[in-house]
Scaffold this motif. Structure first.
Motif, mmCIF file in Angstrom:
data_model
loop_
_atom_site.group_PDB
_atom_site.id
_atom_site.type_symbol
_atom_site.label_atom_id
_atom_site.label_comp_id
_atom_site.label_asym_id
_atom_site.label_seq_id
_atom_site.Cartn_x
_atom_site.Cartn_y
_atom_site.Cartn_z
ATOM 1 N N HIS A 187 0.807 -1.227 0.000
ATOM 2 C CA HIS A 187 0.000 0.000 0.000
ATOM 3 C C HIS A 187 0.839 1.275 0.000
ATOM 4 O O HIS A 187 0.336 2.345 0.325
ATOM 5 C CB HIS A 187 -0.939 0.019 1.213
ATOM 6 N N VAL A 188 2.115 1.175 -0.378
ATOM 7 C CA VAL A 188 2.985 2.359 -0.252
ATOM 8 C C VAL A 188 2.527 3.513 -1.138
ATOM 9 O O VAL A 188 2.633 4.689 -0.753
ATOM 10 C CB VAL A 188 4.473 2.037 -0.559
ATOM 11 N N ALA A 189 2.009 3.183 -2.329
ATOM 12 C CA ALA A 189 1.569 4.258 -3.224
ATOM 13 C C ALA A 189 0.436 5.044 -2.563
ATOM 14 O O ALA A 189 0.408 6.285 -2.598
ATOM 15 C CB ALA A 189 1.109 3.667 -4.550
ATOM 16 N N GLN A 190 -0.460 4.321 -1.930
ATOM 17 C CA GLN A 190 -1.588 4.946 -1.230
ATOM 18 C C GLN A 190 -1.094 5.840 -0.080
ATOM 19 O O GLN A 190 -1.568 6.967 0.083
ATOM 20 C CB GLN A 190 -2.463 3.835 -0.661
ATOM 21 N N TYR A 191 -0.113 5.303 0.666
ATOM 22 C CA TYR A 191 0.446 6.094 1.767
ATOM 23 C C TYR A 191 1.033 7.395 1.217
ATOM 24 O O TYR A 191 0.822 8.480 1.754
ATOM 25 C CB TYR A 191 1.582 5.362 2.500
ATOM 26 N N GLY A 192 1.814 7.230 0.140
ATOM 27 C CA GLY A 192 2.526 8.375 -0.434
ATOM 28 C C GLY A 192 1.565 9.464 -0.863
ATOM 29 O O GLY A 192 1.780 10.652 -0.591
ATOM 30 N N LYS A 193 0.477 9.052 -1.534
ATOM 31 C CA LYS A 193 -0.502 10.035 -2.010
ATOM 32 C C LYS A 193 -1.140 10.771 -0.839
ATOM 33 O O LYS A 193 -1.317 11.986 -0.864
ATOM 34 C CB LYS A 193 -1.554 9.339 -2.867
ATOM 35 N N GLN A 194 -1.511 10.017 0.172
ATOM 36 C CA GLN A 194 -2.147 10.629 1.362
ATOM 37 C C GLN A 194 -1.207 11.617 2.051
ATOM 38 O O GLN A 194 -1.641 12.596 2.628
ATOM 39 C CB GLN A 194 -2.527 9.545 2.374
ATOM 40 N N LEU A 195 0.090 11.298 1.981
ATOM 41 C CA LEU A 195 1.074 12.153 2.651
ATOM 42 C C LEU A 195 1.465 13.356 1.800
ATOM 43 O O LEU A 195 2.137 14.267 2.273
ATOM 44 C CB LEU A 195 2.350 11.349 2.964
#
Lengths: 247, 451
Positions: A187-195
């Motif tokens: 889920h790193v892409a999702q984390y990155g976008k949220q951040l």
């Protein structure tokens, strides 16, 4: 006392009077490399006595030394500079971490992605995600130290803005749910976008671990990479090696 | 002066005896803990072990783990697991795993000399029954209980290293101790999303036991992975057309692991030299045989001390596991006792031989002293004193992992998501554990009934 037991596997040069050696009618000790030697001359009375004393004394000495060892003590690194150099286990220590990080970060320093970041004037947002442990050692705390060192290096480079770890943990909890707020590499892409991050730095450590009858060798492969969140492209990757062994 | 010399010889032996007199066999260090376990009081057992280790709390490590303390920490780790103190058990297993590995690798010629001259327990501990391969397996249970797949994978990888060592270096591909590890490691990789690695481990497990409860998981994994083997193919073909309910997405998996009883520990045994010679007649060297025969002919104080296996504790229990009152079918994953005894049988002759060698050495020492003293009465006394001292020092090596469960049974079932209650029991010990199963999730529940 003149009689020496050697464990050299061969006869000692001092073995001049084999006939005068204490007679072990069942010479199984010799099997293990012990050779009994005598001094060339001595009064018969004294010699008899020392022969009598020799066996129990030697056995006693061996028995006592078998159970003896140095006492433990606490020492301070600042007072004993070499304290960090000895390998204590097959895990990763400070020296290994520094060596692997130095190799990778020196490479990152001159990588094209770093130039891109420098051109951004420190406004590019980078997240540092946990390094995964794919080894045969429980090195989670050492990986935490590596993460902290890498984060510090990035902050001190002034080339990027690094997302605070607490903020990352919040986002992870939001995405994974509070009951299982564990970092999930999928889920790193999702984390990155949220951040709001454009890149993230991450890595993994793998090992090749081999065991023989008298040795265990652990070869570490430490990979670091920078991934562009929008495209998923790997913008930089480098590896470093460390080997530890117990034998 | 002469008399003084002879008496000094005996005196030194006496002094040595004082140093080692306190060092009874390992089984004496653990007798209180074992008695407490027999009485179903694991808490008390840990207290005794902490006392032996010289520590005040379950979380404390002894200052020195380089010697036999590693074994006590290993015993404590197993009991901590039985008390569901999983984090502390993890710590104990990890520390003892490293320390025992180190002892194993450090076992050298000096230790062998000590074993052949002074005492079986003179050298460093060396696991001769390969029971240590279960450290990683039992520690995997701790990580599964605490839902730490990353930690469980580390243990699975460590097990993999030992598995290769057992198969390739020790040439023991059929060591069933590895089967339980395969079942657990397969589960760890299955739940980590690595289908091929999971199938590889399950394949290893299937070599030792049927594991009927794995068929659904193997079918699902095979549809995602590419690993193939005759055993995996057999499981898939045997369950073709069988409809399981619910599917992986609709339910969650629960595994139940029950260890019970304790493997036979080692006890000191004394037998007459004549009997010992009969037992190792085919293997003893001619020089030793001649010397031992002479000793046997004397018929006086000619006993040998060597370690033997005590009876297994509690291996005949019936393990059970239920979820919401419904029984989970349990499979015996490993009979640890049988494996430990089989390994022991392989080396028992060598152990007796080394005890005979020690006896012959004692005799030779006495003879040497007598000869040096021209067989005078004082020399005879010194000789007898030396022999008696060395006999007293000869402690059979009774070190072993004494709290290892005798048998381990496992079961696996898929249940609808939600709250459930798992009850595991064996040998009058019961653990009732409420669990929350998420959709597509998993839970592991274990019981170690070490009595």
């Amino acid at each position: 006392m003149g009689r020496i037991w050697t464990a050299q596997g061969g006869r000692s040069s001092r073995h001049q009077e084999p006939a005068r050696a204490v007679k072990f009618s069942e010479a199984n000790l010799v099997e293990y490399g012990f050779v009994v030697c005598c001094p060339p001359t001595r009064s018969p009375k004294r010699d008899r006595m020392s022969r009598t004393l020799f066996v129990p004394f030697t056995l006693g000495f061996l028995a006592l030394t078998a159970g003896c060892g140095p006492r433990n003590e606490y020492v301070r690194g600042s007072q004993q500079p070499g304290i960090d150099s000895a390998a204590m286990s097959t895990g990763l220590d400070k020296q290994d971490i520094q060596q692997m990080l130095q190799e990778n970060l020196n490479n990152l320093r001159v990588a094209p992605v770093m130039d891109t970041w420098r051109k951004g004037g420190g406004k590019t947002i980078v997240a540092v995600f946990p390094f995964s442990n794919e080894t045969t050692e429980h090195i989670e705390s050492q990986l935490g130290a590596i993460l902290g060192e890498a984060e510090t290096w990035l902050v001190e480079s002034n080339a990027v803005t690094v997302v605070a770890r607490e903020r990352q943990n919040q986002i992870i909890a939001e995405i994974e749910g509070n009951r299982n707020a564990v970092f999930n590499p999928a889920h790193v892409a999702q984390y990155g976008k949220q951040l709001g991050a454009q890149y993230f730095l991450t890595g993994k450590v793998q090992t090749s671990d081999e065991r023989t009858e008298d040795a265990r060798r652990v070869q570490y492969f430490f990979f670091m990479q920078v991934i562009e969140i929008e495209t998923g492209a790997i913008r930089w990757q480098h590896k470093a090696y460390v080997t530890k062994m117990v034998r | 002066m002469k008399g003084l010399g002879f008496l000094s010889g005996g005196g030194i032996c006496f002094v040595v005896a004082q140093f080692l007199a306190g060092c009874g066999g390992h089984e004496l260090r653990t007798i209180q803990a074992r008695t407490a376990l027999d009485a179903g009081q694991p808490r008390q057992a840990i207290e005794y072990i902490n006392h032996e280790l010289g520590v005040g709390a379950d979380k404390d490590m002894p200052a020195d783990l380089a010697g036999d303390n590693a074994l006590l920490v290993l015993d404590r780790g197993t009991i901590q697991q039985s008390l569901t103190q999983f984090a502390l058990s993890e710590r104990d297993f990890e520390a003892s795993d490293k320390a025992i590995d180190m002892l194993d690798l450090a076992h050298n010629a000096g230790d062998s000399i000590g074993e052949y001259i002074f005492s079986g327990s003179a050298g460093r501990y060396n696991d001769q029954t390969n029971a240590k391969h279960l450290i990683n397996t039992l520690n995997m249970i701790n990580y599964l209980e605490t839902r730490d797949l990353s930690g469980a994978k580390v243990e699975a990888r460590r097990l993999g290293v030992m598995q290769r060592y057992v198969k390739d270096e020790l040439k023991e591909p059929n060591n069933s101790i590895l089967g339980l590890g395969g079942f657990l490691a397969g589960f760890v990789y299955e739940k980590s999303g690595n289908a091929d690695e999971a199938l590889r481990w399950y394949d290893d497990a299937l070599a030792f036991a049927g594991y009927g409860s794995l068929s659904t998981a193997i079918r699902e994994l095979a549809s995602r992975g590419s690993y193939k083997s005759p055993r995996i193919a057999k499981v898939i073909s045997a369950t073709e057309g069988v409809v399981d309910s619910p599917s992986a997405e609709d339910g969650g998996d629960v595994i139940c692991i029950v260890g019970y009883g304790r493997v036979p520990h080692k006890i000191p045994k004394r037998i007459p030299i004549g009997l010992a010679l009969t037992m190792v007649a085919d293997n003893i060297e001619p020089t030793n045989r001649a010397a031992a025969n002479r000793l046997a002919a004397k018929g006086l104080v000619t006993w040998i001390n060597y370690p033997a296996m005590a009876p297994e504790q509690g291996g005949w229990g019936v393990p059970s596991c239920t979820i919401d009152g419904q029984a989970i079918p349990m499979t015996e994953a490993v009979n640890v006792s049988a494996e430990v005894i089989a390994q022991w049988r392989k080396i028992e002759g060598k152990i007796i031989l080394s005890a005979i060698t020690r006896l012959v050495t004692r005799y030779a020492v006495g003879e040497g002293i007598e000869q040096a003293g021209n067989k005078s009465p004082l020399a005879l006394i010194a000789s007898l004193g030396a022999q008696a001292t060395l006999t007293a020092l000869d402690t059979p090596d009774t070190r072993s992992w004494e709290t290892l469960p005798a048998r381990v049974a496992v079961g696996r079932v898929r249940v609808p998501p939600g709250r459930h209650t798992v009850t595991a029991s064996a040998r009058s010990a019961t653990r009732t554990q409420p669990i929350d199963v998420a959709r597509g999730g998993w839970v592991a529940v274990s019981l170690q009934a070490l009595r």
